[in-house]
Design a protein around this motif. Structure first.
Motif, PDB file in Angstrom:
ATOM      1  N   HIS A 130       0.862  -1.263  -0.027  1.00 20.02           N
ATOM      2  CA  HIS A 130       0.042  -0.078   0.054  1.00 20.02           C
ATOM      3  C   HIS A 130       0.895   1.201  -0.074  1.00 20.02           C
ATOM      4  O   HIS A 130       0.349   2.313  -0.956  1.00 20.02           O
ATOM      5  N   ILE A 131       1.887   1.167   0.970  1.00 20.68           N
ATOM      6  CA  ILE A 131       3.001   2.394   0.853  1.00 20.68           C
ATOM      7  C   ILE A 131       3.436   2.661  -0.544  1.00 20.68           C
ATOM      8  O   ILE A 131       3.505   3.746  -0.950  1.00 20.68           O
ATOM      9  N   LEU A 132       3.813   1.522  -1.258  1.00 16.03           N
ATOM     10  CA  LEU A 132       4.700   1.704  -2.279  1.00 16.03           C
ATOM     11  C   LEU A 132       3.703   2.167  -3.595  1.00 16.03           C
ATOM     12  O   LEU A 132       4.097   2.537  -4.309  1.00 16.03           O
ATOM     13  N   LEU A 133       2.371   1.690  -3.419  1.00 16.14           N
ATOM     14  CA  LEU A 133       1.562   2.060  -4.466  1.00 16.14           C
ATOM     15  C   LEU A 133       1.381   3.557  -4.272  1.00 16.14           C
ATOM     16  O   LEU A 133       1.102   4.281  -5.308  1.00 16.14           O
TER      17      LEU A 133
ATOM     18  N   SER B 176       3.784   9.417   1.527  1.00 13.48           N
ATOM     19  CA  SER B 176       3.309   7.945   1.043  1.00 13.48           C
ATOM     20  C   SER B 176       3.013   7.285   2.084  1.00 13.48           C
ATOM     21  O   SER B 176       1.869   6.470   2.412  1.00 13.48           O
ATOM     22  N   THR B 177       3.770   7.220   3.525  1.00 12.60           N
ATOM     23  CA  THR B 177       3.450   6.374   4.311  1.00 12.60           C
ATOM     24  C   THR B 177       2.319   7.011   5.267  1.00 12.60           C
ATOM     25  O   THR B 177       1.357   6.529   5.760  1.00 12.60           O
ATOM     26  N   ARG B 178       2.354   8.345   5.466  1.00  7.41           N
ATOM     27  CA  ARG B 178       1.083   8.940   6.206  1.00  7.41           C
ATOM     28  C   ARG B 178      -0.050   8.970   5.599  1.00  7.41           C
ATOM     29  O   ARG B 178      -1.126   8.695   6.265  1.00  7.41           O
ATOM     30  N   LYS B 179      -0.037   8.977   4.304  1.00  8.96           N
ATOM     31  CA  LYS B 179      -1.450   8.841   3.445  1.00  8.96           C
ATOM     32  C   LYS B 179      -1.768   7.443   3.488  1.00  8.96           C
ATOM     33  O   LYS B 179      -2.941   7.197   3.803  1.00  8.96           O
TER      34      LYS B 179
ATOM     35  N   ILE C 268       4.955  -9.957  -4.245  1.00  6.67           N
ATOM     36  CA  ILE C 268       4.256  -8.745  -4.559  1.00  6.67           C
ATOM     37  C   ILE C 268       4.861  -7.521  -4.641  1.00  6.67           C
ATOM     38  O   ILE C 268       5.038  -6.657  -5.486  1.00  6.67           O
ATOM     39  N   LEU C 269       6.041  -7.340  -3.685  1.00 12.68           N
ATOM     40  CA  LEU C 269       6.913  -6.226  -3.527  1.00 12.68           C
ATOM     41  C   LEU C 269       7.977  -6.212  -4.704  1.00 12.68           C
ATOM     42  O   LEU C 269       8.368  -5.061  -5.243  1.00 12.68           O
ATOM     43  N   HIS C 270       8.612  -7.277  -5.010  1.00 15.31           N
ATOM     44  CA  HIS C 270       9.317  -7.177  -5.967  1.00 15.31           C
ATOM     45  C   HIS C 270       8.672  -6.884  -7.325  1.00 15.31           C
ATOM     46  O   HIS C 270       9.231  -6.319  -8.314  1.00 15.31           O
TER      47      HIS C 270
ATOM     48  N   ALA D 262       0.427   5.290  -8.122  1.00 14.20           N
ATOM     49  CA  ALA D 262      -0.173   4.270  -8.968  1.00 14.20           C
ATOM     50  C   ALA D 262      -1.904   4.267  -8.714  1.00 14.20           C
ATOM     51  O   ALA D 262      -2.150   4.452  -7.504  1.00 14.20           O
ATOM     52  N   PRO D 263      -2.696   4.263  -9.799  1.00  8.16           N
ATOM     53  CA  PRO D 263      -3.870   3.760  -9.560  1.00  8.16           C
ATOM     54  C   PRO D 263      -4.292   2.306  -9.096  1.00  8.16           C
ATOM     55  O   PRO D 263      -3.689   1.513  -9.602  1.00  8.16           O
TER      56      PRO D 263
END
Ligand SMILES: N[C@@H](CCC(=O)N[C@@H](CS)C(=O)NCC(=O)O)C(=O)O
Length: 204
Positions: free
Chosen positions: A15-18, A192-195, A69-71, A23-24
Motif C-alpha cells: 500500500h505504501i509503495l503504490l 506516502s506512509t502518512r497517506k 508482490i513487493l518485487h 499508482a492507480p
C-alpha cells in the motif's frame, strides 16, 4: 489493480509503495478470521491460504506473498527499486533483504499476534528471539545509511517499516537500536506512509 489488505498488517508495505509511485489502485479490506472481504465475498477464492496481502492485477491474475508482490511492484515502478540496470547485483540484494524481512524479522513478531497466551518463560524466549532479529536488522543500518539499499528508499524499506512499526503495537521500544528507531521515524514521515496510515484508519 486491487490490493487486499488488513489495516496495519504486512499488506501495508504494498500500500505504501503504490502511494509512493502514485499508482492507480483499489483497496479491499479483508477479515482474515472470517475469510471474507468488506464486499461480503469469500477471500479464499482470491487467496486460498487466507492471509493478506493479495494483489489482483489489471488482467485478473492474482499475486500473493509479500516477496513476490513487493518485487513485482519494484519492477513495475522502477523508481521504487534500486538501480538494477547499473548494478545487477542489487536485484539480488533486494531479494536477500525481502527474504530476511519475510522469514526472519516478520516471523519473530508472529507469536505476538497469534492470539495465544504464553507462560513467562516462553515469553522471555519469544522476546529474546525478537531482540536478536531487531539487532540483526540494526546491523544493516549501522554504517549510518538512511535506507537499506544504495541509500535510497526502495521496496525493502516499505516492508521493513511496516514490520518495525509493529513494535508500537506490542509495546517494545526501539531505544536499544537507535539507528532503527531513526529509520522508522524517517519512513513514517514520508508523505506516502502518512497517506497510507490515514487510508488504513491508523492515523488522523
Ligand atoms: N507468507 C505470507 C504471510 C503473510 C502474513 O503473515 N499475513 C498476515 C498479516 S501480516 C495475515 O494475513 N494474518 C492473518 C491470518 O493469518 O489469518 C507473506 O509473506 O505474504
Amino acid at each position: 489493480m486491487k490490493l487486499f489488505y488488513k489495516p496495519g498488517a504486512c499488506s501495508m508495505a504494498a500500500h505504501i509503495l503504490l502511494n509512493e509511485a502514485g499508482a492507480p489502485y483499489l483497496l479491499e479490506k479483508v477479515d482474515t478470521e472470517q475469510g471474507t472481504t468488506e464486499t461480503g465475498v469469500s477471500y479464499l477464492t482470491t487467496n486460498p491460504r487466507g492471509y493478506v496481502p493479495a494483489l489482483r492485477l489489471d488482467d485478473g491474475a492474482v499475486l500473493t506473498e509479500n516477496v513476490a508482490i513487493l518485487h513485482w511492484i519494484g519492477e513495475q515502478f522502477p523508481e521504487l527499486a534500486p538501480e538494477f540496470n547499473e548494478q545487477p547485483l542489487l536485484r539480488f540484494r533486494q531479494l536477500e533483504l525481502l527474504s530476511f524481512l519475510s522469514s526472519e524479522l516478520h516471523k519473530a513478531f508472529s507469536p505476538y499476534f497469534s492470539g495465544k497466551t504464553f507462560a513467562e518463560a516462553e515469553q522471555a524466549v519469544i522476546r529474546s528471539r525478537l531482540d536478536a532479529k531487531l539487532g540483526q536488522f540494526n546491523d544493516l543500518l549501522a554504517q549510518g545509511q538512511s535506507y537499506l539499499i544504495a541509500d535510497a528508499f526502495s521496496v525493502a524499506d516499505a516492508y521493513a517499516f511496516v514490520i518495525l512499526n509493529w513494535t508500537n503495537f506490542i509495546g517494545v521500544p526501539l531505544d536499544a537500536w537507535p539507528e532503527t528507531k531513526a529509520y522508522v521515524a524517517r519512513i513514517a514521515a514520508r508523505p506516502s506512509t502518512r497517506k497510507t496510515l490515514q487510508e488504513e484508519g491508523l492515523a488522523a
